[in-house]
Design a protein around this motif. Structure first.
Motif, PDB file in Angstrom:
ATOM      1  N   VAL A  25      36.133  38.307  40.341  1.00  0.00           N
ATOM      2  CA  VAL A  25      36.351  39.177  41.510  1.00  0.00           C
ATOM      3  C   VAL A  25      37.835  39.452  41.699  1.00  0.00           C
ATOM      4  O   VAL A  25      38.668  38.560  41.542  1.00  0.00           O
ATOM      5  N   ARG A  27      40.463  42.811  43.790  1.00  0.00           N
ATOM      6  CA  ARG A  27      40.509  43.751  44.914  1.00  0.00           C
ATOM      7  C   ARG A  27      41.136  45.043  44.436  1.00  0.00           C
ATOM      8  O   ARG A  27      42.212  45.026  43.842  1.00  0.00           O
ATOM      9  N   VAL A  29      42.971  48.449  45.354  1.00  0.00           N
ATOM     10  CA  VAL A  29      43.875  48.870  46.423  1.00  0.00           C
ATOM     11  C   VAL A  29      44.172  50.339  46.208  1.00  0.00           C
ATOM     12  O   VAL A  29      44.608  50.748  45.130  1.00  0.00           O
ATOM     13  N   ALA A  37      44.141  50.983  51.712  1.00  0.00           N
ATOM     14  CA  ALA A  37      42.776  50.462  51.760  1.00  0.00           C
ATOM     15  C   ALA A  37      42.602  49.442  50.652  1.00  0.00           C
ATOM     16  O   ALA A  37      43.231  49.544  49.595  1.00  0.00           O
ATOM     17  N   ILE A  38      41.758  48.465  50.879  1.00  0.00           N
ATOM     18  CA  ILE A  38      41.544  47.393  49.903  1.00  0.00           C
ATOM     19  C   ILE A  38      40.111  46.905  50.009  1.00  0.00           C
ATOM     20  O   ILE A  38      39.615  46.685  51.113  1.00  0.00           O
ATOM     21  N   PRO A  40      37.230  44.235  47.979  1.00  0.00           N
ATOM     22  CA  PRO A  40      36.897  43.302  46.898  1.00  0.00           C
ATOM     23  C   PRO A  40      35.777  43.862  46.023  1.00  0.00           C
ATOM     24  O   PRO A  40      34.808  44.440  46.545  1.00  0.00           O
ATOM     25  N   VAL A  65      45.862  53.443  41.428  1.00  0.00           N
ATOM     26  CA  VAL A  65      45.409  52.330  42.261  1.00  0.00           C
ATOM     27  C   VAL A  65      46.092  51.054  41.779  1.00  0.00           C
ATOM     28  O   VAL A  65      46.652  51.011  40.683  1.00  0.00           O
ATOM     29  N   GLN A  68      44.077  43.790  41.967  1.00  0.00           N
ATOM     30  CA  GLN A  68      44.735  42.503  42.151  1.00  0.00           C
ATOM     31  C   GLN A  68      43.733  41.376  42.150  1.00  0.00           C
ATOM     32  O   GLN A  68      42.638  41.502  42.702  1.00  0.00           O
ATOM     33  N   PRO A 105      27.460  43.215  37.463  1.00  0.00           N
ATOM     34  CA  PRO A 105      26.754  43.531  38.709  1.00  0.00           C
ATOM     35  C   PRO A 105      27.767  43.931  39.776  1.00  0.00           C
ATOM     36  O   PRO A 105      28.846  43.334  39.874  1.00  0.00           O
ATOM     37  N   PRO A 106      27.474  44.950  40.578  1.00  0.00           N
ATOM     38  CA  PRO A 106      28.397  45.276  41.671  1.00  0.00           C
ATOM     39  C   PRO A 106      28.385  44.150  42.697  1.00  0.00           C
ATOM     40  O   PRO A 106      27.365  43.481  42.880  1.00  0.00           O
ATOM     41  N   LEU A 107      29.511  43.903  43.322  1.00  0.00           N
ATOM     42  CA  LEU A 107      29.555  42.850  44.343  1.00  0.00           C
ATOM     43  C   LEU A 107      28.632  43.194  45.492  1.00  0.00           C
ATOM     44  O   LEU A 107      27.946  42.323  46.041  1.00  0.00           O
ATOM     45  N   VAL A 108      28.597  44.460  45.868  1.00  0.00           N
ATOM     46  CA  VAL A 108      27.762  44.928  46.963  1.00  0.00           C
ATOM     47  C   VAL A 108      26.816  45.992  46.420  1.00  0.00           C
ATOM     48  O   VAL A 108      27.254  46.912  45.721  1.00  0.00           O
ATOM     49  N   SER A 109      25.530  45.868  46.726  1.00  0.00           N
ATOM     50  CA  SER A 109      24.592  46.887  46.281  1.00  0.00           C
ATOM     51  C   SER A 109      24.754  48.130  47.157  1.00  0.00           C
ATOM     52  O   SER A 109      25.003  48.042  48.353  1.00  0.00           O
TER      53      SER A 109
END
Lengths: 134, 134
Positions: A25, A27, A29, A37-38, A40, A65, A68, A105-109
């Motif tokens: 993981v 971030r 930016v 904007a940032i 994860p 972008v 980080q 896999p995306p961190l957030v679906s």
């Protein structure tokens, strides 16, 4: 016991990308309406490029972008930090999109996941090390 | 066992600031010569304001910055993320500078540590939660 001071020692580009590739993981930016904007996200480092799958692709693609990651132990305040700066580009080739979908896999679906490749034009990395008491 | 999907649930401003105040390190996000920049720093949340002591104060002060922290467990991919957006201002009052110097060690020692207060105009926070299989 030494004092509390920590200093930064610069890491090479290969070592920075190796450390970045060793964690899942980071971030991304970017700038939205002139505001920083940032977000994860999960990433891979593949052939020296950073690849992420995210729902903020529409806000990043085509822009410069920063990406980080860091690993800092808060007990001893040692660790490392790496930042990659470069242009984020959408991956559109269906075979490549499928390749990364299988591995990242995306961190957030979300409905609108895009696959983004960041070309690391600038790579900066540093390690936090103990500074000997003077 | 559920699937791999995670969704975000929004956190309130007080809960977001509470989580941010509960961790020692975050990342200040700003712009240098139109490029996004990000540096890990130690912070305090004091009276609803974010305070950091950093050597990048000269590049941030007077600008709108983002300040971000997260805690994401990579085994189960659950956790939280908080971002504060607002103007970064140098703290110049010697008593305040000393007060924070006693409570907030800089992550990296440097000659030109400045004390910066970020006014949280926008606070966004989210928790990663399991999405029930549909």
């Amino acid at each position: 016991m030494g004092g509390d001071s920590r200093r930064l020692t610069e890491l090479s580009r290969p070592e920075s990308l190796r450390l970045l590739g060793g964690v899942p993981v980071g971030r991304i930016v970017y700038t939205v309406r002139a505001l920083p904007a940032i977000v994860p996200v999960c990433h891979l480092v593949d052939n020296g490029m950073v690849v992420v799958r995210t729902h903020v692709g529409g806000e990043c693609a085509g822009s410069v972008v920063a990406y980080q990651a860091d690993a800092i132990d808060m007990v001893d305040r040692l660790g490392w930090m790496v930042t990659v700066t470069g242009v984020a580009r959408r991956i559109l080739d269906p075979d490549e999109v499928e390749y990364y979908a299988d591995r990242l896999p995306p961190l957030v679906s979300a409905d609108a996941i895009e696959t983004i490749r960041i070309y690391p034009e600038i790579v900066t990395g540093a390690r936090l090390v103990n500074e000997p008491d003077s």
